[in-house]
Design an enzyme around this catalytic site. Structure first.
Site, PDB file in Angstrom:
ATOM      1  N   GLY A  12       0.676  -1.126  -0.072  1.00  0.00           N
ATOM      2  CA  GLY A  12      -0.023   0.074  -0.012  1.00  0.00           C
ATOM      3  C   GLY A  12       0.885   1.191  -0.036  1.00  0.00           C
ATOM      4  N   GLY A  16      -0.753   8.064   0.387  1.00  0.00           N
ATOM      5  CA  GLY A  16      -0.823   8.140   1.946  1.00  0.00           C
ATOM      6  C   GLY A  16       0.039   7.989   2.693  1.00  0.00           C
ATOM      7  N   GLY A  18       1.778   5.088   3.195  1.00  0.00           N
ATOM      8  CA  GLY A  18       2.754   4.461   2.287  1.00  0.00           C
ATOM      9  C   GLY A  18       3.746   5.194   1.660  1.00  0.00           C
ATOM     10  CE1 TYR A 153      -8.735   0.395   8.766  1.00  0.00           C
ATOM     11  CE2 TYR A 153      -9.094   1.223  10.668  1.00  0.00           C
ATOM     12  CZ  TYR A 153      -8.271   1.027   9.498  1.00  0.00           C
ATOM     13  OH  TYR A 153      -7.252   1.612   9.812  1.00  0.00           O
TER      14      TYR A 153
END
Length: 255
Positions: A12, A16, A18, A153
């Site tokens: 990822g 963002g 990552g 989540y």
């Protein structure tokens, strides 16, 4: 832990958190490999940081994970595996009458939790062969107290936290030198957090804390409000829950 000269795989990593991690690890003298599902975003990341190796891969797919391992093995392997990939569905995934409810919950669990186990298992022997190696698992402030807007989540991140603690202890018992770090972010200003209320931090602040923790061998890295929620949940769990699920939440669930 010394980061200079290390090769790190960031799942990822095309946007963002990552992508910010890729930037800061490069500044620390590390070689960075990123993965993501969106080729356009991977190309944009490569344009920003030409030294990056960008590989299209899906963290929730066993077939893709094996292909990723084989490609990285051909490239010479890695020293650090940073399990950063994650996905979250909001209030549209809550109602039991929603035909997509189970499907979306399965995607969250497969990506956020089972995908971490999958990659750790695949890369473990490679990491064990290195002089100094590490795994970084990203859980969340919500691993201590769930948010009602994102229940699956929250559950997936709680699973990551328990798994990470058990993995660390297991590797210690078998006298493995592989270090296991856990990063616990609060709400972070990224596209994934759009629509979520609450105090947030920027990606650079989060990754600064991560790198400091790695260098100091701080295996549990709680950042920002996660520190407060961790303590509150130990002594005043109902208060911690109310802070993450404030009044007015029920109206959001209905809207």
């Amino acid at each position: 832990m010394d980061l200079k000269g290390k090769t790190i795989l960031i799942t990822g990593g095309s946007a963002g958190i990552g992508l910010e991690a890729a930037k800061q690890f490069i500044e620390e003298g590390a070689k960075v490999i990123i993965t993501g599902r969106d080729q356009k975003k991977l190309d944009q990341a490569k344009k920003l940081y030409p030294s990056i190796t960008a590989i299209k891969s899906d963290a929730s797919s066993q077939e893709a994970a094996v292909a990723l391992y084989n490609e990285i093995n051909q490239l010479g392997g890695i020293d650090i595996l940073y399990n950063n990939a994650g996905i979250v569905y909001g209030k549209d995934n809550l109602g039991i009458s929603n035909p997509k409810h189970f499907e979306k919950a399965a995607i969250e669990i497969n990506t956020n939790y089972l995908g971490v186990i999958l990659l750790n298992d695949l890369f473990m022997d490679m990491l064990k062969s290195r002089k100094e190696a590490a795994i970084i698992n990203t859980s969340s402030i919500l691993s201590y107290t769930p948010a009602n807007l994102v229940p699956t989540y929250s559950a997936s991140k709680a699973a990551v936290r328990f798994y990470t603690e058990a993995l660390r202890d297991h590797l210690t018992m078998i006298r493995s030198s592989v270090k296991v770090f856990e990063l616990l972010p609060p709400l972070v200003k990224t596209n994934m957090a759009e629509g979520m209320d609450g105090k947030s931090i920027t990606t650079d602040v989060l990754i600064n804390a991560l790198i400091k923790g790695l260098k100091n061998n701080t295996y549990t890295i709680r950042v920002g409000d996660t520190k407060a929620i961790y303590l509150l949940n130990r002594f005043f769990p109902k208060l911690a829950y109310k802070l993450l699920n404030p009044k007015g939440l029920s109206e959001k669930l209905q809207s």
